[in-house]
Design an enzyme around this catalytic site. Structure first.
Site, mmCIF file in Angstrom:
data_model
loop_
_atom_site.group_PDB
_atom_site.id
_atom_site.type_symbol
_atom_site.label_atom_id
_atom_site.label_comp_id
_atom_site.label_asym_id
_atom_site.label_seq_id
_atom_site.Cartn_x
_atom_site.Cartn_y
_atom_site.Cartn_z
ATOM 1 N N THR A 182 6.872 11.997 11.017
ATOM 2 C CA THR A 182 5.934 12.457 10.005
ATOM 3 C C THR A 182 4.676 11.627 10.057
ATOM 4 O OG1 THR A 182 5.600 12.873 7.657
ATOM 5 C CG2 THR A 182 7.029 11.039 8.236
ATOM 6 N N ASP A 183 3.550 12.230 9.694
ATOM 7 C CA ASP A 183 2.301 11.471 9.649
ATOM 8 C C ASP A 183 1.849 11.250 8.216
ATOM 9 O OD1 ASP A 183 1.577 14.018 9.005
ATOM 10 O OD2 ASP A 183 -0.268 14.005 10.160
ATOM 11 N N LYS A 184 2.689 11.547 7.264
ATOM 12 C CA LYS A 184 2.331 11.442 5.856
ATOM 13 C C LYS A 184 3.095 10.300 5.178
ATOM 14 C CE LYS A 184 -0.253 15.052 6.032
ATOM 15 N NZ LYS A 184 -1.663 14.884 6.140
ATOM 16 N N THR A 185 3.116 9.139 5.796
ATOM 17 C CA THR A 185 3.910 8.033 5.254
ATOM 18 C C THR A 185 3.453 7.592 3.884
ATOM 19 O OG1 THR A 185 2.546 6.475 6.468
ATOM 20 C CG2 THR A 185 4.612 7.133 7.500
#
Length: 192
Positions: A182-185
């Site tokens: 995911t890139d939405k940490t």
């Protein structure tokens, strides 16, 4: 600041307002609101604030343009709500196992009943002592307990690795994952 936007609104007057729209866009950084549309796309226009967004700083006067289910978030909920829930692989496998076991039990009970009648035994006695007893004997009474215990053991081992699961039937799917990308940490970990 700290207020929740109650509807999708078009900004008429702005006093340095910034809003957190991470629940819609996934970006955890607050965006600065503008009276003038900066883009033709309403998500990028900056003169529209969306239902559910949080005011981080400043204030504004705005006119409601969409409310309730007609808002962007309402539309998103409607679209995701129509997705049918499919049974998990574990549930489908258990249902298949029970069907096969039922067919086997019926075959076995019918065979005992036919043999009992062929030997000249009383049909009622053969039915009660053969057919019914075999059907009851083949009921997998311990199956739900065994499956739940196995899922609990897996959930416990996942818990030791800091994985929290709300539903036991999801453990099967989540347990087979080796990597989640995911890139939405910031949104996943900070935006509670």
């Amino acid at each position: 600041s700290g207020d929740k936007i109650p509807a999708d609104c078009r900004v008429i007057y702005n006093q340095g307002m910034k809003v957190d729209q991470s629940m819609i866009t996934g970006e955890s950084e607050a965006i600065e609101v503008s009276v003038v549309a900066l883009d033709s796309n309403s998500l990028e226009a900056r003169n529209i604030i969306f239902n559910g967004s949080l005011v981080v700083d400043g204030g504004c006067f705005a006119m409601a343009i969409r409310t309730g289910d007609d808002t962007l978030i309402g539309t998103m909920v409607e679209m995701t709500g129509d997705v049918g829930k499919s049974a998990s692989t574990l549930k489908a496998d258990i249902e298949y196992f029970v069907k096969v076991l039922t067919i086997f039990a019926l075959f076995q009970a019918a065979l005992v009943f036919i043999v009992g009648i062929a030997r000249g035994l009383d049909p009622i006695q053969v039915f009660v002592q053969g057919f019914v007893v075999i059907m009851i004997g083949n009921v997998p009474q311990g199956l739900p307990t065994t499956v739940t215990a196995c899922l609990f053991i897996v959930a416990e081992s996942m818990g030791r690795q800091n994985v929290f699961v709300k539903k036991l039937d999801v453990i099967e799917t989540l347990g087979s994952c080796t990597l989640i990308c995911t890139d939405k940490t910031g949104t996943l970990t900070l935006n509670v």
